[in-house]
Every structure is written in C-alpha cells, then in structure tokens.
Design a protein around this motif. Structure first.
Motif, PDB file in Angstrom:
ATOM      1  N   SER A  25      -3.278  -0.044   6.766  1.00  0.00           N
ATOM      2  CA  SER A  25      -4.000   0.568   5.649  1.00  0.00           C
ATOM      3  C   SER A  25      -5.409   0.899   6.122  1.00  0.00           C
ATOM      4  O   SER A  25      -5.853   0.430   7.179  1.00  0.00           O
ATOM      5  CB  SER A  25      -4.061  -0.387   4.450  1.00  0.00           C
ATOM      6  OG  SER A  25      -2.765  -0.696   3.983  1.00  0.00           O
ATOM      7  N   ASP A  43       0.853  -1.185   0.000  1.00  0.00           N
ATOM      8  CA  ASP A  43       0.000   0.000   0.000  1.00  0.00           C
ATOM      9  C   ASP A  43       0.894   1.242   0.000  1.00  0.00           C
ATOM     10  O   ASP A  43       1.419   1.642   1.042  1.00  0.00           O
ATOM     11  CB  ASP A  43      -0.903  -0.010   1.241  1.00  0.00           C
ATOM     12  CG  ASP A  43      -1.808   1.213   1.334  1.00  0.00           C
ATOM     13  OD1 ASP A  43      -1.807   2.038   0.389  1.00  0.00           O
ATOM     14  OD2 ASP A  43      -2.506   1.349   2.353  1.00  0.00           O
ATOM     15  N   LYS A 103      -0.304  -4.910   4.468  1.00  0.00           N
ATOM     16  CA  LYS A 103      -0.936  -5.388   3.237  1.00  0.00           C
ATOM     17  C   LYS A 103       0.041  -6.227   2.413  1.00  0.00           C
ATOM     18  O   LYS A 103      -0.344  -7.228   1.811  1.00  0.00           O
ATOM     19  CB  LYS A 103      -1.466  -4.221   2.408  1.00  0.00           C
ATOM     20  CG  LYS A 103      -2.374  -4.658   1.251  1.00  0.00           C
ATOM     21  CD  LYS A 103      -3.053  -3.482   0.593  1.00  0.00           C
ATOM     22  CE  LYS A 103      -4.095  -3.956  -0.418  1.00  0.00           C
ATOM     23  NZ  LYS A 103      -3.536  -4.858  -1.454  1.00  0.00           N
TER      24      LYS A 103
END
Length: 564
Positions: free
Chosen positions: A179, A75, A113
């Motif tokens: 995130s 991310d 992520k």
C-alpha cells in the motif's frame, strides 16, 4: 493403564544433542508458568549433564502460514480489478469442478495491510512468526496455456499468479501486496515492533512463471527481469527442447521440461545462483527473519549447498526450511545435514501420520513412525517443521475434536509447529486446491474464529509452548503412545536452566486416568495450565493423572536432572 518408562540410555541421549548456535531466550511469555518450588540445590562443583533436542534459536517459534492474497483484503486500492482485460483478467476468476466445492483461481485482494491489521489476532493465539507466500512480481494476466484445472496435476490454464510462485522479477514486490503507506520493509518492522512477530520469506529458485503452450505469447510469462528492470531471460513461448543454447536470453533456462509449463531455471548456470542470492538477499535485508524454500527436490543438492553458503555468508545463522514434497523420510532428510546445506524441511511423513491419527482415527502409536528421534535419518529431527496440512495438499478432513487433538500433539511433540491459515476454526476442512483449500478467509471469518472452540484450545497450548523451553527444545522421551492416549517427557537442561515437561494426551471421547509408574525425579510437579500440583514420593511412587476428553495435561518441573 500403567505406564512404564522407556528411556534411551544416557549415551544414546547425548548423541542427540545438537551442535548448533547458542539458543536465544524464548519470546516473552503471555504470562508466567505457575510458581515452582525452589529447585533442588546442586553443589558448586557439580557439573550437571546437558539434555536438549536442539539449540537452534528458531526452535522457539510457532509459525502461522498464510497465502497473502487469500487472507484479508486490507486495501482495495491495490486490487487491480481491471488488470488483464476481459478474457485474461487476473481478479476474481471463479471455477466449479464436478464433485467439488466452488473455488477461485484469480486474485482476491489479500495484501500486506490485511496481514498487519490482523497481526494481533495471530499473535494472540501464541504464534511468533508468520510465513507468507512469495512477495515477488508475477504476470499481469491469466495464463492461457496448459490444461484446465481438474484434468490432471499441474493444470494451470486460466490461473493467475495470486499465490506468488510465478515470479518474473524477483527484485520487485508484486503490485497487489503493498500500500502507499505500507511497503515490505514497513511490514516486517511493524510486525516485529508492534506484535513480536517474525516474518518467514518464501522463496523460489527452481522456476519462474509458466513459459510455453500459450496460443500466443503473453507479456511477462516466461520472462525474467533483473534489479534494474532489464529483461535477462525469455522463454519466447518455446518448448524447453526448442531453446537455443546460443541465444543469451535462453541461457538461464533448462532444456528439459519438469513442472507443468513453468520456466525451469538452469541450476548449472552460475548466473542463476547469483540471481537468486542477490534477489532474496534484498528481502532478507529488509527484515525477514527466516527463509522457506519452494520445490527444493527439483534442483540438485550441490546448488542448495552453494545457495545456503552464500546466503548465510551474508546473514549468519539464518534458519532455512524447505518443501521436499515426499513422504520418504530418508529422501527429505538428505537436505538437513550440514554437508548438504543444513536446510531443515517440512515434515511430510509427519503430515501423513497426523492425518491418519487425527482425521482417520488411527492410534497414537502411528505417530512413532515419523519421529525418528534417534535413527539418524535427519540432521536433527527437532528442527523439522511439523504440520498436518498446507496449500499443496488437501486440508485435514477432521472434525473440531480432531483439530484440537492435532494441535495438542503439534505444540508438545518434537519439531517446530506450522498451522495453515483458517485451521484455527477448521476452515474448509477436507478440501483440496480447486475445491476450497485456498479460499479467501476474510475479516468476517476472523471475527467468527475469535470465539471458536478450536482456536481457544489452540491458543491455550500454543501459549504454553511459547513459555516452555522444554516444549521448544527439550529431548522427547516417549513413555507410551497407545490407542487414544500418549505420554512422553520433554527434557531441557543447559547453562543452569532445568525444565522437564511431562505431557499426557487424550484423544478419546471420555476422560481417562493414567497411572504413571516411572518418573524422572521425586519432586513436586505443577500443571502448567491449572497450577494443580502432583507429588510423587517414595511412599507414593505411582501417581494417577486424569486427562479430560480431547485434552492435554502438561506437568512442569524445574528441578535439576543428574540422569535420565
């Protein structure tokens, strides 16, 4: 070669049986072991002896260790590329030290992520847990104090907290990791639910961030915040000897320097214990399944005994292991006894021996020096975390065959295996911290690694261990550790489950045939990978077993054992 069995007397073997919690079943296998013949029947009245190395539930795990920021940038929106400004920027700070490969001391984007996106890649190798670096908030600038990297140990000038070990608020997740749709609790839940992976929480109680020698005081450095975001400690850019015992903001810090210019927490202050217990309990409650403790040797055993008691009071049976950076088995073994907290340790003596054998060509017999199967040095040697390199030492300087041999040993011998990210494809082999040891791995290298011969061999032996209780928890009984070959048993028998594994290793460049003259039992054995059968009988007592170059054979029997 003829192998003569060297078995401990039964009384000595039984002394090795651990007194710990009941084991849980191993995680679901990738596939069943080859079909076994029905085990020899025992009469209902017969009470079979118990044989095992450990009953610790975590012993069924195999751990993949990664520096979150160095794994995969999943991310880009949380990279904070402008953080810290031009001079003190935290993102992408390359360095080039004379005689070493280029490296980087800034953040490079790895995040939760990136881990979740590649959790299948990790699980597909046979790993069952991921150890990630500390998740807590770190300073928002590069450190301008200290000395530059390469000049001597603990050189932190220009470095950032990308590694996570410079905590300033242990109750808050660092902004580079989460995130919008993936918090820490989301990560732990999805790793377990979607991939069967536990998460090991890395914690620090010994210190916070760098705290002094700055040309001018920098925000967050040497500061500590509580769960409400309130400042509870501030080093104020002062040398530890200059801290004022009457200033409440200095009360949580020690007044003697220790590691580099870090803010060393005062282990004699009850507020420090309370802070660490509360902060780390928060993350354990969000789904972390085990705990790794940093720099344990820099705080007294009394602190860790109290810490472990408080944590396990809230999370009964929690498995903890620690970094006691020493190659002295007696020194690191102190922490593993119940009266000292019952905290397992990373097996640094094992790391030293494995590098000698698999990188430098020493014989397998070298490995006997660290096992301590019955020496009493450790609370239980089977609970130690075994590894050959990590982020604090140079990566193993071996070729592909050396890594394959190391993994074959690591996943069949005593202990709980830990593999550092990238080692499945010999990533940056032989490099140290400022020469590539902590380099960014990335999605490209992950895709390349999927077809790497080292990863393929690692996956084969890791998946075998994942479905074998003998390799996870069984007693290790060495037959012979020689020059290029090693042969030993792993024996597990308890609560109606009997499994014996005969492990044969060859790190030589040619296939070898070993004649095994001493067997546990006369029954049919099956190769756990090929399903080839090996039968020892009274008429044929000596059995030849061929092991390929840089290969392993694991023969499995499920027959009950009445003796060893």
């Amino acid at each position: 070669m003829r192998l003569t069995r060297r078995i401990l007397p039964l009384a000595a073997v039984l002394l090795l049986i651990a007194c710990s919690d009941e084991p849980t079943d191993p995680r679901p296998a990738e596939g069943p072991l080859p079909e076994e013949p029905l085990p020899e029947e025992s009469s209902p009245e017969e009470l079979l002896p118990e044989f095992y190395g450990t009953l610790e539930p975590f012993a069924s795990e195999a751990v993949y260790f990664l520096l979150t920021d160095r794994f995969v940038d999943g991310d880009a929106s949380n990279n904070h590329v402008d953080q810290g400004g031009a001079e003190r920027g935290t993102f992408d700070r390359p360095i080039q030290l004379e005689g070493r490969e280029p490296a980087n001391i800034g953040y490079l984007g790895g995040d939760f992520k990136g881990i979740l996106d590649n959790a299948g890649y990790i699980a597909d190798m046979g790993f069952t847990a991921i150890w990630i670096t500390p998740i807590v908030d770190n300073p928002d600038e590069a450190f301008m104090g200290g000395i530059p990297p390469g000049e001597e140990g603990g050189a932190d000038h220009g470095k950032t907290g990308y590694h996570g070990y410079w905590g300033v608020n242990f109750f808050e997740v660092d902004e580079h990791l989460e995130s919008a749709d993936l918090s820490f609790v989301d990560l732990t839940r999805r790793l377990e639910d979607e991939h069967g992976l536990g998460l090991v929480l890395d914690v620090v109680c010994n210190h916070g961030s760098p705290a002094y020698t700055m040309p001018e005081d920098q925000p967050k450095f040497g500061e500590l915040y509580d769960a409400a975001g309130r400042l509870v400690a501030d080093h104020m850019n002062l040398h530890p000897s200059e801290l004022d015992q009457n200033n409440p903001l200095h009360a949580m810090y020690r007044r003697e320097p220790d590691l580099a210019e870090l803010s060393d927490l005062d282990y004699d202050n009850p507020a420090v214990l309370d802070y660490c217990v509360e902060a780390h309990s928060k993350w354990l409650a969000q789904g972390a399944s085990a705990m790794r403790i940093d720099t344990i040797k820099h705080m007294p055993i009394d602190f860790w005994r109290d810490f472990a008691e408080h944590i396990r009071g809230r999370f009964p049976g929690l498995f903890m292991f620690a970094e006691a950076f020493s190659y002295d088995a007696e020194f690191i073994g102190r922490y593993t006894f119940p009266e000292n907290g019952g905290i397992s340790v990373l097996d640094f003596p094992g790391r030293e021996a494995m590098n000698a054998v698999f990188a430098d060509g020493a014989p397998y017999s070298t490995l006997e020096t660290y096992l301590h199967l019955d020496s009493g040095v450790y609370g239980n040697p089977y609970d130690l975390m075994t590894f050959y390199d990590n982020h604090d030492v140079p990566r193993m300087a071996a070729d592909d065959k050396g890594f394959i041999d190391a993994h074959n040993w690591l996943f069949t011998s005593r202990g709980i295996p830990v593999v550092y990210y990238g080692s499945e494809s010999t990533f940056r082999a032989g490099t140290d911290q400022h020469g590539g040891n902590r380099d960014y791995f990335g999605q490209v290298n992950i895709e390349l690694a999927k077809s790497d011969e080292v990863r393929e061999a690692l996956s084969r032996i890791a998946k075998l261990r994942k479905r074998s209780v003998a390799l996870q928890r069984g007693l290790q009984v060495n037959l012979e550790l020689a020059e290029d070959t090693a042969v030993f048993y792993r024996v597990y028998q308890r609560d109606g489950v009997s499994e014996t594994a005969l492990v044969l290793l060859n790190k030589g460049d040619e296939a070898v045939t070993l004649t095994v003259t001493e067997w546990i039992g006369d029954e049919l054995w099956k190769d756990a990978i090929t399903a080839e059968t090996v039968q020892r009988t009274v008429e044929n007592p000596n059995v030849n077993v061929t092991i390929g170059a840089h290969d392993v054979r694991v023969l499995i029997s499920k027959a009950p054992r009445r003796s060893l």
